[in-house]
Design a protein around this motif. Sequence first.
Motif, short mmCIF file in Angstrom:
data_model
loop_
_atom_site.label_atom_id
_atom_site.label_comp_id
_atom_site.label_asym_id
_atom_site.label_seq_id
_atom_site.Cartn_x
_atom_site.Cartn_y
_atom_site.Cartn_z
N GLU A 1 0.82 -1.21 0.00
CA GLU A 1 0.00 0.00 0.00
C GLU A 1 0.86 1.26 0.00
OE1 GLU A 1 -3.10 0.01 2.91
OE2 GLU A 1 -3.99 -1.84 2.14
N GLY A 2 2.06 1.13 -0.55
CA GLY A 2 2.88 2.31 -0.75
C GLY A 2 3.95 2.56 0.30
N THR A 3 4.06 1.66 1.31
CA THR A 3 5.06 1.84 2.36
C THR A 3 6.21 0.87 2.13
OG1 THR A 3 3.26 2.35 3.90
CG2 THR A 3 5.44 1.94 4.85
N LEU A 4 7.43 1.37 2.27
CA LEU A 4 8.62 0.54 2.10
C LEU A 4 9.51 0.69 3.32
CD1 LEU A 4 10.06 -1.25 -0.14
CD2 LEU A 4 11.43 0.80 -0.62
N LEU A 5 9.96 -0.43 3.88
CA LEU A 5 10.95 -0.45 4.95
C LEU A 5 12.29 -0.82 4.35
CD1 LEU A 5 9.01 -2.45 7.71
CD2 LEU A 5 8.94 0.00 7.25
N VAL A 6 13.33 -0.05 4.67
CA VAL A 6 14.67 -0.28 4.12
C VAL A 6 15.70 0.02 5.19
CG1 VAL A 6 16.24 0.22 2.21
CG2 VAL A 6 13.81 0.62 1.90
N THR A 7 16.76 -0.80 5.24
CA THR A 7 17.91 -0.44 6.08
C THR A 7 18.85 0.44 5.26
OG1 THR A 7 19.03 -2.50 5.47
CG2 THR A 7 17.84 -2.48 7.57
N GLU A 8 19.18 1.58 5.84
CA GLU A 8 20.07 2.52 5.16
C GLU A 8 21.42 1.88 4.86
OE1 GLU A 8 21.79 7.06 5.85
OE2 GLU A 8 20.12 6.29 7.06
N SER A 9 21.88 1.03 5.75
CA SER A 9 23.21 0.43 5.59
C SER A 9 23.33 -0.41 4.33
CB SER A 9 23.54 -0.43 6.81
OG SER A 9 22.54 -1.42 7.03
N SER A 10 22.22 -0.98 3.85
CA SER A 10 22.30 -1.89 2.70
C SER A 10 22.06 -1.22 1.36
CB SER A 10 21.29 -3.04 2.88
OG SER A 10 19.95 -2.57 2.73
N VAL A 11 21.63 0.03 1.36
CA VAL A 11 21.32 0.70 0.09
C VAL A 11 22.05 2.02 -0.04
CG1 VAL A 11 19.48 1.57 -1.40
CG2 VAL A 11 19.04 -0.42 0.04
N VAL A 12 22.02 2.84 0.99
CA VAL A 12 22.75 4.11 0.94
C VAL A 12 24.18 3.80 1.36
CG1 VAL A 12 22.77 6.53 1.64
CG2 VAL A 12 20.61 5.28 1.58
N ASN A 13 24.89 3.23 0.43
CA ASN A 13 26.20 2.66 0.72
C ASN A 13 27.03 2.76 -0.55
OD1 ASN A 13 28.39 0.85 1.32
ND2 ASN A 13 27.08 -0.18 2.83
N ASP A 14 28.25 3.24 -0.44
CA ASP A 14 29.08 3.43 -1.62
C ASP A 14 29.43 2.12 -2.32
OD1 ASP A 14 29.05 6.15 -1.45
OD2 ASP A 14 31.01 6.35 -0.50
N ALA B 1 23.21 -5.95 6.40
CA ALA B 1 21.98 -6.00 7.20
C ALA B 1 20.71 -5.75 6.40
CB ALA B 1 22.07 -5.04 8.38
N HIS B 2 20.33 -6.76 5.63
CA HIS B 2 19.05 -6.70 4.92
C HIS B 2 17.88 -6.61 5.89
CE1 HIS B 2 20.16 -8.46 0.70
NE2 HIS B 2 20.47 -7.19 0.82
N VAL B 3 16.85 -5.88 5.47
CA VAL B 3 15.68 -5.71 6.30
C VAL B 3 14.91 -7.01 6.51
CG1 VAL B 3 14.04 -5.13 4.46
CG2 VAL B 3 13.76 -4.10 6.74
N ASP B 4 15.04 -7.99 5.59
CA ASP B 4 14.22 -9.20 5.69
C ASP B 4 14.68 -10.15 6.79
OD1 ASP B 4 16.46 -10.34 4.44
OD2 ASP B 4 15.29 -11.37 2.89
#
Length: 382
Positions: free
Chosen positions: A192-205, A243-246
């Motif tokens: 329904e349009g909400t996403l949970l994400v760990t910053e460490s796994s995506v906002v990462n160089d 650290a994936h959110v799943d």
Amino acid sequence: MAHRLSHRLPPRRSALRLLAGIGAVTLGAPACGPDKVAEGAAAAAPGPRMGAEWERHARTFMAWPALRSVWGADLRSVCEDIARVARAVAEYEPVVMLARPGQVAAARKACGRGVEVVPLAVDDLWARDTVPVFVEDDGKVTGVDLNFNGWGDKQEHSNDARVGRALLSQYGIPRRKAPLVAEGGSLETDGEGTLLVTESSVVNDNRNPGKSRDRVEAELKRTLGIEKVVWLAGVRGQDITDAHVDSLVRFTAPGVVLLDEAHPGTPADVWSRAADQAKAVLSEARDARGRPFEVIGLPQPDPARITGEGDDFVSTYINFYVANGAVFMPRFGDRGADSRARSILREHFPGRDVVPVRIDTIAAGGGGIHCSTHDQPGRPAD
């Protein structure tokens, strides 16, 4: 949260102690189109929509472990685990097992006649991360290729990097190349349009060099049809996924999440602090519809009672998989904890069977049932 450093080198979530001198571990700063749209989602604006896992699946994709160089003497037992998961899921929906051409016969023999085995070059079993995520756009399913790069170039996965394009072509599904690098295990949505994400796994160089969190968020929203991203800090540099959110927190319904909870008496570490940080963020956050989050703990088993081996055995129940008519959870051997987790999942997924599956070698290699499965939304073929 579960320990995520595998004691085996180099399985998927290989120990990164070799990189300890590079930088300190930080927690960061808080900072699939189905055949039936979930209630409340029908009014969403036109454009792509990433559905929730509990919506109808056309099939489940899995991948056959290919490399002895990764699994060593455990290759046979991890294949047994994967076959066991495939057979269990196939009781409820179609399962497609991707296997290297030379391993198709072995995969078919292990999985049985209820599982379709498709020749396709793969490197390892982590289909959640290598298979594209799916969105529905104008009534059609599209595969979004997240440009898998071995979890930030930590391992060589030349075949797995091409799975997205090859698989979508084989099944005639339109492909959209994402404007960022991520993995399916790093994305958790309520449909329904909400996403949970760990910053460490995506906002990462190691995935998205030079991209700010705001830019990554905008690209996730545009590509997946997301309206609200809730950022959790996660943990950098302590497992291969960052650290994936799943393996941290999962939706069971819009506005309701299960959060990984350490076994009582377990010493605090970066994982339990990450779970505490996630709980704090979720307690203050609202979803895309303005609802507060109900957060329920899903406790881990007693490390002294599990049947799996290894100091860094991944013993979280959060890495469950929701299929048509069933939820698949790990059976770790702590009867009390296994039973408690099953009861919690039954409460939150009424009308579905909750099926425990033994996955000791997968867990010792750093993953779980969700990591090894990937749902394609839609209605199963007759």
